[in-house]
Design a protein around this motif. Sequence first.
Motif, short mmCIF file in Angstrom:
data_model
loop_
_atom_site.label_atom_id
_atom_site.label_comp_id
_atom_site.label_asym_id
_atom_site.label_seq_id
_atom_site.Cartn_x
_atom_site.Cartn_y
_atom_site.Cartn_z
N ALA A 1 59.19 -54.83 -1.06
CA ALA A 1 60.40 -54.92 -2.09
C ALA A 1 60.27 -54.03 -3.41
O ALA A 1 61.10 -53.55 -3.79
N ARG A 2 58.91 -53.72 -3.75
CA ARG A 2 58.53 -53.04 -4.65
C ARG A 2 58.81 -51.55 -4.34
O ARG A 2 59.35 -50.81 -5.21
N LYS A 3 58.58 -51.27 -3.15
CA LYS A 3 58.56 -49.68 -2.79
C LYS A 3 59.86 -49.26 -2.18
O LYS A 3 60.28 -48.09 -2.10
N ASN A 4 60.83 -50.24 -1.63
CA ASN A 4 62.12 -49.74 -1.14
C ASN A 4 63.17 -50.78 -1.09
O ASN A 4 62.90 -51.88 -2.12
N SER A 5 64.54 -50.62 -1.11
CA SER A 5 65.53 -51.26 -1.24
C SER A 5 65.54 -51.92 -0.09
O SER A 5 65.56 -51.36 1.20
N VAL A 6 65.59 -53.35 -0.06
CA VAL A 6 65.70 -54.19 1.01
C VAL A 6 66.61 -55.13 1.21
O VAL A 6 67.07 -55.67 0.31
N ILE A 7 67.00 -55.58 2.46
CA ILE A 7 67.44 -56.94 2.50
C ILE A 7 66.39 -57.85 3.60
O ILE A 7 65.87 -57.40 4.42
N MET A 8 66.01 -58.71 2.92
CA MET A 8 64.90 -59.63 3.42
C MET A 8 65.07 -60.82 3.87
O MET A 8 65.77 -61.65 3.00
N ASP A 9 64.65 -61.21 5.00
CA ASP A 9 65.14 -62.70 5.48
C ASP A 9 63.74 -63.44 5.72
O ASP A 9 62.91 -62.88 5.91
N GLY A 10 64.20 -64.79 5.49
CA GLY A 10 63.19 -65.72 5.72
C GLY A 10 63.49 -67.15 5.26
O GLY A 10 64.42 -67.58 5.46
N ARG A 11 62.69 -68.05 4.73
CA ARG A 11 62.90 -69.49 4.16
C ARG A 11 62.69 -69.57 2.73
O ARG A 11 63.35 -70.24 2.02
N ASP A 12 61.82 -68.59 2.12
CA ASP A 12 61.72 -68.58 0.53
C ASP A 12 61.66 -67.68 -0.16
O ASP A 12 61.19 -67.24 -1.06
N ILE A 13 62.34 -66.42 0.26
CA ILE A 13 62.87 -65.26 -0.14
C ILE A 13 63.54 -65.40 -1.58
O ILE A 13 63.16 -64.83 -2.80
N SER B 1 67.16 -48.66 -10.00
CA SER B 1 65.98 -49.33 -9.32
C SER B 1 66.46 -49.94 -8.02
O SER B 1 67.63 -49.70 -7.68
N HIS B 2 65.25 -50.24 -7.23
CA HIS B 2 65.79 -50.65 -6.00
C HIS B 2 66.67 -52.03 -5.83
O HIS B 2 66.68 -52.75 -6.82
N ILE B 3 67.14 -52.14 -4.81
CA ILE B 3 68.38 -53.33 -4.37
C ILE B 3 67.27 -54.46 -3.96
O ILE B 3 66.43 -54.03 -2.76
#
Length: 231
Positions: free
Chosen positions: A121-133, A2-4
């Motif tokens: 994030a459903r379609k890719n392995s991601v590192i996602m940045d923000g405030r409420d991730i 599964s994706h990361i």
Amino acid sequence: MSHIQIAIDGPSGAGKSSLSKAVAKELGIIYVDTGALYRTVGFYARSIGIPSDKSEIARIVPHLGEINIEVKYENGVQCVYLNGENLGDRIRENEISMYASTVSAVPEVRAFLLDTQKDIARKNSVIMDGRDIGTVILPDADVKIFLTASCETRARRRVAELAEKGMPAAYEVVLSDIIKRDEQDSSRDVAPAIAAPDALHFDNSFDGFEAAKEALLTMIRKGLSEKGKEI
Ligand code: DC
């Protein structure tokens, strides 16, 4: 496999985007900058003459249907398109930072941008940045990190970043904007910018970039291996 999903939250200027970008490259996954989406909505609000004040910004709500946002990856770089146009660095202006902060406190705006973020994030392995991730967007992320740095360090970095982009700004102005935005972002009613209870804390005030990157990578690799997700 599964994706990361790696969630990075924290205040602006803590180094989230530069560190996340470097980590993404190292791990061969996509870096998603969610602040760019709020900036894009803020940019649209300004373009139709809505002031950025807290008391006025909700006037954007009836206009959300006029906004089409697409996120594309071109040579590994995230590009945000507003109604078919790539806005590039135009969303990085200091004035747009304040728009993004007030617009992001409007619940309808957060709801409007929710699916776009979850979908990536459903379609890719991601590192996602923000405030409420780690709290709202990816509550089941494999690793959650809350990245901070002192206000002064963050203001210094932001001044350097703006100067590099040809948008010089005074240190005092940037520092007071940062303090004001922190207050607004962490005290709002919807999705306040706070650490998820299961987030690991990382203080990026002191070390140089390479040392911070290595320390963050170690933290992430350990977190992933605990989830049985080697990378
Ligand atoms: O990360 P940034 O400075 O580009 O974000 C701009 C503004 O958007 C910031 O004031 C907080 C808001 N934001 C948010 O509320 N939620 C996110 N996931 C990302 C950004």
